[in-house]
Design a protein around this motif. Structure first.
Motif, PDB file in Angstrom:
ATOM      1  N   UNK A  33       0.864  -1.171   0.000  1.00 39.04           N
ATOM      2  CA  UNK A  33       0.000   0.000   0.000  1.00 39.04           C
ATOM      3  C   UNK A  33       0.904   1.225   0.000  1.00 39.04           C
ATOM      4  N   UNK A  34       0.501   2.278  -0.686  1.00 33.89           N
ATOM      5  CA  UNK A  34       1.336   3.463  -0.824  1.00 33.89           C
ATOM      6  C   UNK A  34       0.600   4.674  -0.285  1.00 33.89           C
ATOM      7  N   UNK A  48      -1.973  12.715   3.684  1.00 36.96           N
ATOM      8  CA  UNK A  48      -2.583  13.352   2.518  1.00 36.96           C
ATOM      9  C   UNK A  48      -3.471  12.365   1.766  1.00 36.96           C
ATOM     10  N   UNK A  49      -2.890  11.224   1.397  1.00 33.17           N
ATOM     11  CA  UNK A  49      -3.638  10.275   0.574  1.00 33.17           C
ATOM     12  C   UNK A  49      -2.966   8.917   0.631  1.00 33.17           C
ATOM     13  N   UNK A  56      -8.009   0.886  -4.128  1.00 37.14           N
ATOM     14  CA  UNK A  56      -8.844   1.700  -3.258  1.00 37.14           C
ATOM     15  C   UNK A  56      -8.057   2.894  -2.736  1.00 37.14           C
ATOM     16  N   UNK A  57      -8.725   4.052  -2.673  1.00 41.09           N
ATOM     17  CA  UNK A  57      -8.026   5.283  -2.327  1.00 41.09           C
ATOM     18  C   UNK A  57      -8.644   5.973  -1.115  1.00 41.09           C
ATOM     19  N   UNK A 105      -9.657   3.032   6.986  1.00 44.80           N
ATOM     20  CA  UNK A 105      -9.109   4.291   6.497  1.00 44.80           C
ATOM     21  C   UNK A 105      -8.191   4.924   7.542  1.00 44.80           C
ATOM     22  N   UNK A 106      -8.564   4.811   8.802  1.00 44.88           N
ATOM     23  CA  UNK A 106      -7.756   5.394   9.863  1.00 44.88           C
ATOM     24  C   UNK A 106      -6.377   4.753   9.916  1.00 44.88           C
TER      25      UNK A 106
END
Length: 127
Positions: A33-34, A48-49, A56-57, A105-106
């Motif tokens: 994952x990046x 940031x992202x 998935x973003x 997401x966290x």
């Protein structure tokens, strides 16, 4: 082992666009994952992202709708397209890789979950 090299930073005016690139070495990229993080002057580093292996973003609220993260596995590269830049986007931007993809997401936004970091690239947005 993953080595990350960011590029694409620079000095732009408010409203302009920039695309940051992060080139990764090592076969682990496709399994990683990046994420992109940034550190504004005098402040702590912040999320940031991020993008999962599956594509998935996730985005910080401050950049949602303006920034787009993507990855090109053939090139071992992750990108951050930044549009409608604001002076408050001024920061050193860091690319990071996590060999573990977390379910929430966290967790994807937590710096402690990333194993490898680039050296950073400066983005300066003038008003």
């Amino acid at each position: 082992q993953v080595q990350l090299v960011e590029s694409g930073g620079g000095l732009v005016q408010a409203g302009d666009s920039l695309r940051l690139s992060c080139a990764a070495s090592g076969r682990a990229f496709s399994r990683s994952a990046m994420g992109w993080f940034r550190q504004p002057p005098g402040k702590e580093r912040e999320f940031v992202s991020a993008i999962r292996r599956s594509g998935g973003t996730y985005y910080a609220d401050s950049v949602k709708g303006r920034f787009t993260i993507s990855r090109d596995s053939a090139k071992n590269t992750v990108y951050l397209q930044m549009n409608s830049l604001k002076p408050e986007d001024t920061a050193v931007y860091y690319c990071a890789a996590s060999i573990v993809t977390f379910p929430t997401a966290e967790a994807m936004a937590a710096m402690r979950n990333y194993d490898y970091w680039g050296q950073g690239t400066q983005v300066t947005v003038s008003s």
